[in-house]
Design a protein around this motif. Structure first.
Motif, mmCIF file in Angstrom:
data_model
loop_
_atom_site.group_PDB
_atom_site.id
_atom_site.type_symbol
_atom_site.label_atom_id
_atom_site.label_comp_id
_atom_site.label_asym_id
_atom_site.label_seq_id
_atom_site.Cartn_x
_atom_site.Cartn_y
_atom_site.Cartn_z
ATOM 1 N N UNK A 280 72.602 3.877 -11.857
ATOM 2 C CA UNK A 280 71.247 4.047 -12.378
ATOM 3 C C UNK A 280 71.366 4.693 -13.757
ATOM 4 N N UNK A 281 70.634 4.134 -14.732
ATOM 5 C CA UNK A 281 70.639 4.700 -16.082
ATOM 6 C C UNK A 281 69.259 5.249 -16.391
ATOM 7 N N UNK A 282 69.210 6.507 -16.796
ATOM 8 C CA UNK A 282 67.937 7.138 -17.175
ATOM 9 C C UNK A 282 68.125 7.872 -18.493
ATOM 10 N N UNK A 283 67.218 7.635 -19.448
ATOM 11 C CA UNK A 283 67.268 8.358 -20.723
ATOM 12 C C UNK A 283 66.813 9.802 -20.516
ATOM 13 N N UNK A 284 67.476 10.761 -21.145
ATOM 14 C CA UNK A 284 67.118 12.176 -20.955
ATOM 15 C C UNK A 284 65.674 12.486 -21.315
ATOM 16 N N UNK A 285 65.125 11.783 -22.332
ATOM 17 C CA UNK A 285 63.773 12.154 -22.782
ATOM 18 C C UNK A 285 62.689 11.547 -21.883
ATOM 19 N N UNK A 286 63.078 10.667 -20.952
ATOM 20 C CA UNK A 286 62.081 10.069 -20.052
ATOM 21 C C UNK A 286 61.843 10.941 -18.823
ATOM 22 N N UNK A 287 62.680 11.955 -18.652
ATOM 23 C CA UNK A 287 62.604 12.770 -17.439
ATOM 24 C C UNK A 287 61.693 13.971 -17.687
ATOM 25 N N UNK A 288 60.828 14.227 -16.725
ATOM 26 C CA UNK A 288 59.962 15.412 -16.798
ATOM 27 C C UNK A 288 60.456 16.442 -15.792
ATOM 28 N N UNK A 289 60.310 17.706 -16.164
ATOM 29 C CA UNK A 289 60.713 18.787 -15.273
ATOM 30 C C UNK A 289 59.473 19.477 -14.714
ATOM 31 N N UNK A 290 59.538 19.859 -13.440
ATOM 32 C CA UNK A 290 58.420 20.532 -12.809
ATOM 33 C C UNK A 290 58.929 21.723 -12.016
ATOM 34 N N UNK A 291 58.053 22.764 -11.929
ATOM 35 C CA UNK A 291 58.405 23.925 -11.111
ATOM 36 C C UNK A 291 58.150 23.622 -9.630
ATOM 37 N N UNK A 292 57.089 22.788 -9.365
ATOM 38 C CA UNK A 292 56.768 22.380 -8.004
ATOM 39 C C UNK A 292 57.024 20.883 -7.852
ATOM 40 N N UNK A 293 57.396 20.399 -6.652
ATOM 41 C CA UNK A 293 57.618 18.960 -6.477
ATOM 42 C C UNK A 293 56.345 18.162 -6.778
ATOM 43 N N UNK A 294 56.371 17.209 -7.740
ATOM 44 C CA UNK A 294 55.202 16.404 -8.068
ATOM 45 C C UNK A 294 54.888 15.410 -6.942
ATOM 46 N N UNK A 295 55.865 14.990 -6.192
ATOM 47 C CA UNK A 295 55.617 14.170 -5.011
ATOM 48 C C UNK A 295 56.712 14.486 -3.989
ATOM 49 N N UNK A 296 56.428 14.186 -2.709
ATOM 50 C CA UNK A 296 57.364 14.634 -1.668
ATOM 51 C C UNK A 296 58.784 14.100 -1.834
ATOM 52 N N UNK A 297 58.920 12.928 -2.517
ATOM 53 C CA UNK A 297 60.254 12.343 -2.621
ATOM 54 C C UNK A 297 61.014 12.793 -3.890
ATOM 55 N N UNK A 298 60.417 13.667 -4.676
ATOM 56 C CA UNK A 298 61.029 14.080 -5.948
ATOM 57 C C UNK A 298 62.388 14.736 -5.720
ATOM 58 N N UNK A 299 63.336 14.406 -6.567
ATOM 59 C CA UNK A 299 64.651 15.019 -6.459
ATOM 60 C C UNK A 299 64.647 16.343 -7.199
ATOM 61 N N UNK A 300 65.526 17.213 -6.820
ATOM 62 C CA UNK A 300 65.535 18.523 -7.437
ATOM 63 C C UNK A 300 66.953 18.959 -7.784
ATOM 64 N N UNK A 301 67.027 19.988 -8.611
ATOM 65 C CA UNK A 301 68.339 20.495 -8.999
ATOM 66 C C UNK A 301 68.217 21.892 -9.556
ATOM 67 N N UNK A 302 69.372 22.415 -10.003
ATOM 68 C CA UNK A 302 69.379 23.776 -10.508
ATOM 69 C C UNK A 302 69.724 23.759 -11.999
ATOM 70 N N UNK A 303 68.964 24.472 -12.818
ATOM 71 C CA UNK A 303 69.213 24.501 -14.266
ATOM 72 C C UNK A 303 70.519 25.241 -14.530
ATOM 73 N N UNK A 304 71.440 24.556 -15.214
ATOM 74 C CA UNK A 304 72.733 25.178 -15.490
ATOM 75 C C UNK A 304 72.846 25.693 -16.908
ATOM 76 N N UNK A 305 72.112 25.012 -17.802
ATOM 77 C CA UNK A 305 72.245 25.368 -19.209
ATOM 78 C C UNK A 305 70.957 24.996 -19.919
ATOM 79 N N UNK A 306 70.550 25.806 -20.880
ATOM 80 C CA UNK A 306 69.376 25.497 -21.687
ATOM 81 C C UNK A 306 69.792 25.571 -23.146
#
Lengths: 360, 308
Positions: A280-306
């Motif tokens: 799967x190819x996804x451009x970095x600028x197409x991805x949105x980040x949320x504090x809460x899951x926007x939908x039940x199937x949303x994937x999640x992760x941990x911020x490693x670097x800013x």
């Protein structure tokens, strides 16, 4: 007359055992700004030299304005070249350099004078006629090279990384100027570059090349939004690649299990069967980040670097122990943007068509 | 770029570093030259040696038609040699410079190898080739003559018989200006090839492509781009061939006959057999003046034009 300025039909060029250009077919329309884009050694310069006549194809045919070129020498082809290092004649003045092509074609002296001055005016170098190339700056030499080619009013102008030697700021300015110039003179430009941003900015259409082959031809938007394969997606812009196995393929949607634990939904591009390994190819600028899951199937992760980068902020988000994804958020707001601190839990979302399924 | 020594100390250091070469030049070049110059205004002693009786007679003597003719011949031979070296050397240099890089140094080496043999020996070799009983004339009066004789019998034409008779005689090669020129061209060819090779090799290939891209055919590309840009090499090579050819001594001595002597032979004769040191000195000085003036004019003509 053909509607195409230049056509390449199954053109190959071999240098001994090395295949520099491998069965390339291209059609370049009249008046088009066409770029050959690829990493060094991909065969883009050789392709240009095949059109100019500095190289003769091992196989296949080059057509210019519908006429097969065969072994026509460069001086009988209706094309002119702007060379990478400009190749200005050091023993001649700017005027003599620009007049060279016209003199060779026995244009009357008075007409030569008029056209040379016009050409220098066009590239914004009036009053420089008597200078020698070594008395000019890089940018000025570049303009002389351009004038020297354009003064001949060729059907096709070939440009071999013409801005490669200029510094960033001048390069940006020249990009816009070249594009405007091409618009004004209406000549077909074939432009070789390894700079994807340059190609995207300037071109009507781009051919992405690698290892002597054309991988994709299309408008900048097509190439960027719908890359045909992993190489194109990786070379043009920045892309996250998530390898996984298809676990569900039902018509419109495909579910890919990434790293054996994270199901991701992607629109199906072609027939894929369950069990197949895909990326799967996804451009970095197409991805949105949320504090809460926007939908039940949303994937999640941990911020490693800013990484704060002025116009945008880049996040490295770890999805699984094996996979880190890059996310780019525009800093559109005035003042402090919403920042997800390192170590925080984030949820990711993107429009369904932003993710591309690459099957190779 | 001139380096300006800033302090007295630096000036002394510079002088110290230059002292070996300065010493060498002054003791072994400048002082002897001065001696020869002084001698050229003297008079020949009865038993050799120099009588320091200052006059310009030696220089006046050089205007004798005999010597003017020798000067003129020397000049002509040197010029022909230079032109021939250029005509042979430039294409050769071009050929070598356009081979793949890995071949080039080997080809230059091949060119140089014969010149590691002693110059005298090589000139003798030409004597063996050119003289009446030499290689060329043995073939000419032998197999070639025999062949023409047979043809003449088969085709009895008046034209043939005169040709056949001509081939019975050795060609007049040895002892002529031609023999000297052959020897000089052979001797100085590398001095033409090396600087022209360096100039052609330095030439940016893309300039040739640019010319062809701008509708210049091969000849126009050569005349308008390659030739002017390699002119410094041609100028250097020509000077390197012309100067030693003007002063040539061994080659005319061995290959030329009594009638084709060059100015170098005149100078040699004055010092070694006629023992007229003052006249020999005057001749040397005039030759040197001709060389200096000629070189200056030449550089002004060819060298001033090119600035890369």
């Amino acid at each position: 007359m053909s509607e195409y300025a230049v056509e390449l039909e199954e053109v190959s060029k071999h240098f001994g055992p090395v295949v520099a250009v491998d069965r390339v077919s291209l059609t370049i329309r009249d008046g088009e700004f066409f770029s050959l884009l690829g990493p060094s050694g991909c065969g883009k310069t050789t392709t240009l030299r095949l059109i100019a006549g500095f190289e003769i194809p091992t196989e296949g045919t080059v057509y210019i304005e519908g006429k097969p070129q065969g072994e026509t020498p460069p001086y009988r082809r209706p094309v002119n070249t702007v060379f990478q290092n400009y190749a200005l004649f050091p023993h001649m003045t700017v005027y003599q350099n620009v007049a060279f092509g016209l003199e060779m074609r026995k244009v009357p002296k008075r007409e030569i004078r008029q056209r040379v001055l016009e050409a220098l005016e066009m590239v914004r170098l009036p009053g420089m006629e008597d200078r020698r190339p070594n008395q000019l700056s890089g940018g000025q030499q570049q303009r002389v090279a351009l004038a020297r080619a354009l003064v001949n009013r060729p059907k096709v102008l070939l440009l071999d990384e013409p801005l490669g030697a200029l510094d960033l700021k001048l390069r940006k300015a020249m990009q816009l100027e070249l594009k405007a110039l091409q618009h004004r003179v209406g000549i077909t430009f074939i432009y070789v570059t390894h700079d994807q941003e340059e190609a995207l900015t300037m071109s009507d259409r781009i051919a992405v090349m690698n290892e002597g082959r054309v991988l994709q031809v299309g408008t900048p938007q097509e190439i960027y939004e719908r890359p045909a394969n992993r190489f194109v997606a990786d070379f043009i812009g920045e892309t996250n690649f998530l390898p996984g196995q298809v676990v569900e393929a039902t018509g419109e949607q495909v579910v890919v299990l990434v790293d054996g634990q994270m199901p991701i939904r992607v629109p199906a591009v072609e027939a894929v069967t369950t069990g197949r390994w895909v990326t799967i190819a996804v451009r970095p600028e197409k991805i949105a980040l949320h504090a809460q899951p926007p939908d039940p199937q949303a994937i999640s992760g941990e911020v490693e670097e800013v990484i704060y980068g002025g116009t945008d902020t880049r996040y490295q988000v770890r999805l699984t122990p094996e996979t880190v994804i890059t996310v780019r958020q525009q800093n559109a707001q005035v003042g402090e943007a919403v920042v997800f601190p390192v170590g925080s839990r984030v949820y990711l979302s993107w429009p369904p068509e932003a993710a591309r399924l690459l099957t190779e | 770029m001139a380096v300006q020594p800033r302090t007295r100390r630096e000036t002394w250091r510079l002088l110290f570093l230059l002292s070996p070469s300065l010493f060498w030049l002054i003791v072994f070049f400048f002082i002897p030259l001065l001696l020869v110059f002084a001698m050229s205004f003297g008079q020949r002693g009865t038993y050799g040696g120099v009588r320091w009786h200052l006059n310009l007679e030696n220089y006046a003597r050089l205007f004798d038609p005999l010597y003017l003719r020798i000067f003129w011949r020397t000049f002509r031979i040197a010029l022909t040699t230079t032109l021939l070296c250029l005509l042979i050397g430039y294409p050769l240099a071009y050929f070598i410079a356009t081979r793949p890089v890995r071949w080039r140094s080997s080809l230059v080496l091949l060119l140089m190898i014969p010149f590691w043999t002693n110059f005298l020996v090589r000139t003798y070799a030409w004597l063996v080739i050119l003289r009446d009983q030499g290689l060329i004339n043995t073939l000419w009066t032998g197999p070639i003559h025999a062949f023409l004789l047979q043809v003449a019998e088969a085709v009895p034409l008046p034209f043939w018989s005169s040709l056949v008779q001509a081939t019975a005689q050795p060609l007049p090669l040895f002892g002529t200006d031609l023999a000297i020129i052959i020897g000089l061209v052979y001797g100085w060819l590398p001095d033409m090839v090396l600087p022209t090779y360096a100039a052609i090799e330095r030439l940016d290939r893309s300039l040739i492509e640019a010319a062809q891209d701008l509708y210049a055919n091969r000849l126009q590309t050569f005349l308008r781009v390659i030739l002017p840009l390699t002119m410094p090499g041609i100028v250097a090579g020509s000077v390197l061939v012309f100067i030693p050819s003007l002063g040539a001594y061994i080659t005319p001595d061995l290959l030329g006959g009594a009638r084709s002597i060059m100015i170098g032979n005149v100078i040699y004769a004055q010092f070694m057999s006629a023992r007229d040191y003052p006249f020999g000195s005057a001749t040397s000085f005039v030759l040197m003046a001709v060389m200096v003036v000629g070189t200056l004019i030449y550089f002004r003509m060819g060298g001033g034009e090119v600035e890369v």
